[in-house]
Design an enzyme around this catalytic site. Structure first.
Site, PDB file in Angstrom:
ATOM      1  N   ALA A   3     -36.978 -19.449 -29.638  1.00  0.00           N
ATOM      2  CA  ALA A   3     -36.099 -18.620 -30.412  1.00  0.00           C
ATOM      3  C   ALA A   3     -35.444 -17.727 -29.591  1.00  0.00           C
ATOM      4  O   ALA A   3     -35.315 -16.393 -29.911  1.00  0.00           O
ATOM      5  CB  ALA A   3     -36.623 -18.168 -31.377  1.00  0.00           C
ATOM      6  N   GLY A   4     -35.314 -17.781 -28.171  1.00  0.00           N
ATOM      7  CA  GLY A   4     -34.684 -17.003 -27.351  1.00  0.00           C
ATOM      8  C   GLY A   4     -33.128 -16.754 -27.405  1.00  0.00           C
ATOM      9  O   GLY A   4     -32.515 -17.180 -28.538  1.00  0.00           O
ATOM     10  N   ALA A   5     -32.472 -16.223 -26.432  1.00  0.00           N
ATOM     11  CA  ALA A   5     -30.965 -16.228 -26.489  1.00  0.00           C
ATOM     12  C   ALA A   5     -30.194 -17.551 -27.001  1.00  0.00           C
ATOM     13  O   ALA A   5     -29.288 -17.347 -27.957  1.00  0.00           O
ATOM     14  CB  ALA A   5     -30.297 -15.725 -25.435  1.00  0.00           C
ATOM     15  N   ASN A  55     -35.757 -26.023 -18.205  1.00  0.00           N
ATOM     16  CA  ASN A  55     -35.293 -26.341 -17.077  1.00  0.00           C
ATOM     17  C   ASN A  55     -36.313 -25.898 -15.947  1.00  0.00           C
ATOM     18  O   ASN A  55     -36.927 -24.879 -16.320  1.00  0.00           O
ATOM     19  CB  ASN A  55     -34.080 -25.820 -16.532  1.00  0.00           C
ATOM     20  CG  ASN A  55     -32.782 -26.637 -16.913  1.00  0.00           C
ATOM     21  OD1 ASN A  55     -32.890 -27.890 -16.743  1.00  0.00           O
ATOM     22  ND2 ASN A  55     -31.753 -25.971 -17.324  1.00  0.00           N
ATOM     23  N   GLU A 106     -24.747 -12.671 -18.109  1.00  0.00           N
ATOM     24  CA  GLU A 106     -25.697 -13.812 -17.758  1.00  0.00           C
ATOM     25  C   GLU A 106     -27.218 -13.219 -17.535  1.00  0.00           C
ATOM     26  O   GLU A 106     -27.424 -12.362 -17.163  1.00  0.00           O
ATOM     27  CB  GLU A 106     -25.092 -14.208 -16.187  1.00  0.00           C
ATOM     28  CG  GLU A 106     -25.747 -15.754 -15.823  1.00  0.00           C
ATOM     29  CD  GLU A 106     -25.048 -16.816 -16.552  1.00  0.00           C
ATOM     30  OE1 GLU A 106     -23.860 -16.642 -17.091  1.00  0.00           O
ATOM     31  OE2 GLU A 106     -25.304 -17.969 -16.418  1.00  0.00           O
ATOM     32  N   TYR A 130       0.822  -1.177   0.075  1.00  0.00           N
ATOM     33  CA  TYR A 130       0.227   0.088   0.006  1.00  0.00           C
ATOM     34  C   TYR A 130       0.832   1.285   0.033  1.00  0.00           C
ATOM     35  O   TYR A 130       2.169   1.363  -0.760  1.00  0.00           O
ATOM     36  CB  TYR A 130      -0.875  -0.171   1.045  1.00  0.00           C
ATOM     37  CG  TYR A 130      -2.249   0.868   1.156  1.00  0.00           C
ATOM     38  CD1 TYR A 130      -3.102   0.691   0.007  1.00  0.00           C
ATOM     39  CD2 TYR A 130      -2.262   1.800   1.936  1.00  0.00           C
ATOM     40  CE1 TYR A 130      -4.166   1.479  -0.303  1.00  0.00           C
ATOM     41  CE2 TYR A 130      -3.681   2.720   1.856  1.00  0.00           C
ATOM     42  CZ  TYR A 130      -4.193   2.630   0.857  1.00  0.00           C
ATOM     43  OH  TYR A 130      -5.211   3.297   0.858  1.00  0.00           O
ATOM     44  N   ASP A 183     -25.407 -17.635 -21.696  1.00  0.00           N
ATOM     45  CA  ASP A 183     -26.738 -18.499 -21.884  1.00  0.00           C
ATOM     46  C   ASP A 183     -26.669 -18.363 -23.213  1.00  0.00           C
ATOM     47  O   ASP A 183     -27.438 -19.649 -23.707  1.00  0.00           O
ATOM     48  CB  ASP A 183     -27.994 -17.402 -21.720  1.00  0.00           C
ATOM     49  CG  ASP A 183     -27.795 -16.772 -19.903  1.00  0.00           C
ATOM     50  OD1 ASP A 183     -28.553 -17.656 -19.315  1.00  0.00           O
ATOM     51  OD2 ASP A 183     -27.018 -16.130 -19.673  1.00  0.00           O
ATOM     52  N   LYS A 196     -22.845 -18.951  -9.972  1.00  0.00           N
ATOM     53  CA  LYS A 196     -21.732 -19.010 -11.077  1.00  0.00           C
ATOM     54  C   LYS A 196     -20.490 -18.728 -10.715  1.00  0.00           C
ATOM     55  O   LYS A 196     -19.508 -19.409 -11.258  1.00  0.00           O
ATOM     56  CB  LYS A 196     -22.335 -17.897 -12.102  1.00  0.00           C
ATOM     57  CG  LYS A 196     -21.603 -18.441 -13.342  1.00  0.00           C
ATOM     58  CD  LYS A 196     -22.535 -18.391 -14.587  1.00  0.00           C
ATOM     59  CE  LYS A 196     -22.007 -18.967 -15.840  1.00  0.00           C
ATOM     60  NZ  LYS A 196     -22.867 -19.594 -16.670  1.00  0.00           N
TER      61      LYS A 196
END
Lengths: 379, 379
Positions: free
Chosen positions: A193-195, A286, A134, A37, A160, A92
């Site tokens: 048809a999402g991410a 899920n 995420e 420091y 994702d 995560k």
């Protein structure tokens, strides 16, 4: 409340937090204080001011990624806001540490305005070696990721999308080996048809899969549908070349592969019975999949994968993201390319020496997975 | 390059980073994965969505603060930018952990625009239990801190201001005991009207010190000076009531206390000789003080403190900040008030059972300092 929800609450109450900081250097005397420091630390500061790349030599930027969310698409829960996403982000980060010894810190962003979100992430990005986005809703996630990738000099990945796509491709590679089907010939139906759906289609197309039909809750996505968002319009660039119309039931007739990133029960046994022989079904909703494995197998499917740990062939993106960012940090890489993702998928597939109908993908606790992925991307 | 700079570079090259993440829960099997991550983690997410205060029960918000800088006023180095501030921020996080077992994570912000800085911090704040602002230039730091304190529901403290003020007050309390002077009567000259100077004046004034003169590089701050910034205008509310003009030399004549947060060599032996008997000098410029202790003592000063560890009476804000945030987290407090700061200073002063000219303040490695501060603030 089911058992795993109940247990999660109990364990979260017990631990309260899942991640903490650890000082690597210890401050036991004035000499320690003066180098770590004030006043000694002024010298690494000066060197970084003269050459910003020295952040990689002197700071945790070289070892640490941010796991960032706005809480707009939390697991299967939807938009519960940034605060509610924190247990996922913290979890995560624990997986990054446990599976790949990657340091990750959770950041929740209190805005869902795309422009402000991007600016906020850009403003904090220089302290990190990479960014894992995420649980951000589609189609916002596409612009957010594209912009951050273009405007930052560190790797950015929306897990994702790409983590899921890599693991799906890995499983598909082995499923094709088991069934003897060819990637050039198979007919694939994607539901949702999402991410994740968009990323899966893109990566499989790059890998050499030619025949796609994508469906959303309104059925087959085709060029005469109205009010298609940008991501669905992009999907049409390499799906549904024959401009087929109709429902999911129409789409699956004769299909070799069903990939579900949609909702519980979307696929029925009757639909499976109309698919091609030796059909491959990855039902990844899920916690309840598009079709239960028992039903799918009884209806004639050859290979069934889900997101669940209590059935064979768990399509779990924890197979990919730890190794991807381990590689990023280890080699100080600036970009994650599509070619690297394909190499990662191939490496995951090759990890299974003798693929069978019950084992097209490694398990999340198989040893050395993160290193296999990391080294594949580096080569 | 002096020894401590050289050693700091060597040690930073050796360690590369000073702080890492530690997973408190371990993911060794599918059951661990299902409670700490998907699908079980959905349940704490849902509870937080319904009641955001549950972030304190289920996430690291309860234990973790952010150490945030834009690099606009790094140590004595000035504005070297946010990247260059990272070794200091990381070092500060290490001190939090080592001195008080407080988890702290460094965030560097890539903008020096006040409004954008504030918005960025607000956008990431909900993940933290408190915010320690660091090395932000005056007068920007005042607006930034005021706004964040008003607009966030977690404690925010600019340590360069308040940590320093608390430790100065602690030292002064004991210096008054040793010299037999009364806080109501003493005449105090403050040199350096930056962030620390303003905070010191404010806190001492609240404590009951009545007679202040503040100086900057242009001399005594008085109401006829032109182009005074907002912070200097505020200082005039409780300094220089007689509207004295002139230089620092004029200000110190007959003064009991000199507080330097300015630059090396600003105070001369001749100036000290004009001060009142039993004068108290805290010359806190780093690494070289406003006057060297030998010189000040030879010129008649009774008590001399500096920021240095190689002389008695080290005025070091590491005495204050670890305990302050330990308290914040332990008791889930939302604000740090001036009254708490005074109690913290009194507790630090009382830690020294028998103050002497060579010991008006504890040393940074004295045991239990953080707890003494934390408990004093809680009472």
């Amino acid at each position: 409340m089911t058992d795993h929800f109940q247990k999660s609450i109990e364990m979260h109450k017990k631990y309260q937090w899942k991640l903490r900081m650890e000082a690597i250097v210890h401050i036991e005397n004035r000499d320690d204080l003066s180098w770590a420091y004030s006043p000694g630390v002024a010298e690494p500061c000066r060197e970084i001011a003269a050459d910003p790349s020295k952040m990689y030599d002197y700071t945790l930027k070289s070892r640490t990624i941010a796991v960032i969310s706005d809480g707009s698409a939390i697991l299967g829960l939807g938009n519960l806001g940034h605060r509610a996403s924190m247990p996922v982000m913290e979890g995560k980060c624990v997986l990054f540490k446990e599976f790949a010894w990657v340091d990750a810190f959770p950041i929740i962003i209190g805005t869902q305005d795309v422009e402000e979100f991007i600016q906020t992430v850009k403003n904090i990005a220089d302290g990190f070696g990479g960014i894992n986005l995420e649980d951000i809703s589609a189609p916002r996630c596409f612009e957010i990721e594209d912009r951050l990738k273009a405007e930052l000099d560190i790797p950015v990945m929306h897990d994702d999308q790409h983590g899921t796509a890599i693991v799906v491709l890995a499983g598909l590679i082995n499923a094709l080996k088991v069934t003897g089907k060819k990637k050039e010939d198979i007919r694939v139906v994607l539901n949702g048809a999402g991410a994740a759906g968009v990323a899966i289609c893109k990566l499989l197309h790059l890998y050499g899969v030619n025949h796609f039909i994508a469906c959303d809750t309104k059925g087959i996505i085709h060029q005469f549908r109205e009010n298609l968002d940008i991501s669905k319009q992009k999907l049409l660039e390499f799906t549904n070349k024959d401009n087929m119309t109709g429902t999911l039931s129409d789409a699956v007739v004769g299909a070799d592969v069903f990939l579900g990133v949609s909702a519980a029960g979307a696929l029925t046994g009757d639909m499976v019975r109309t698919m091609a022989p030796d059909s491959i079904i990855f039902a990844m909703a899920n916690p309840v999949p598009e079709i239960m494995p028992e039903l799918a197998l009884a209806a004639g499917a050859r290979i069934v994968g889900t997101g669940r740990s209590d059935y064979p062939n768990q399509i779990n993106n924890s197979l990919a993201f730890p190794g991807i960012f381990k590689w990023v940090l280890k080699y100080g890489k600036k970009k994650i390319t599509d070619e690297m993702k394909i190499r990662a998928a191939e490496a995951l597939a090759n990890y299974v020496v003798h693929p069978t109908v019950d084992m097209v993908i490694p398990g999340p606790f198989d040893p050395g997975i993160a290193d296999v992925v990391a080294e594949a991307m580096a080569n």
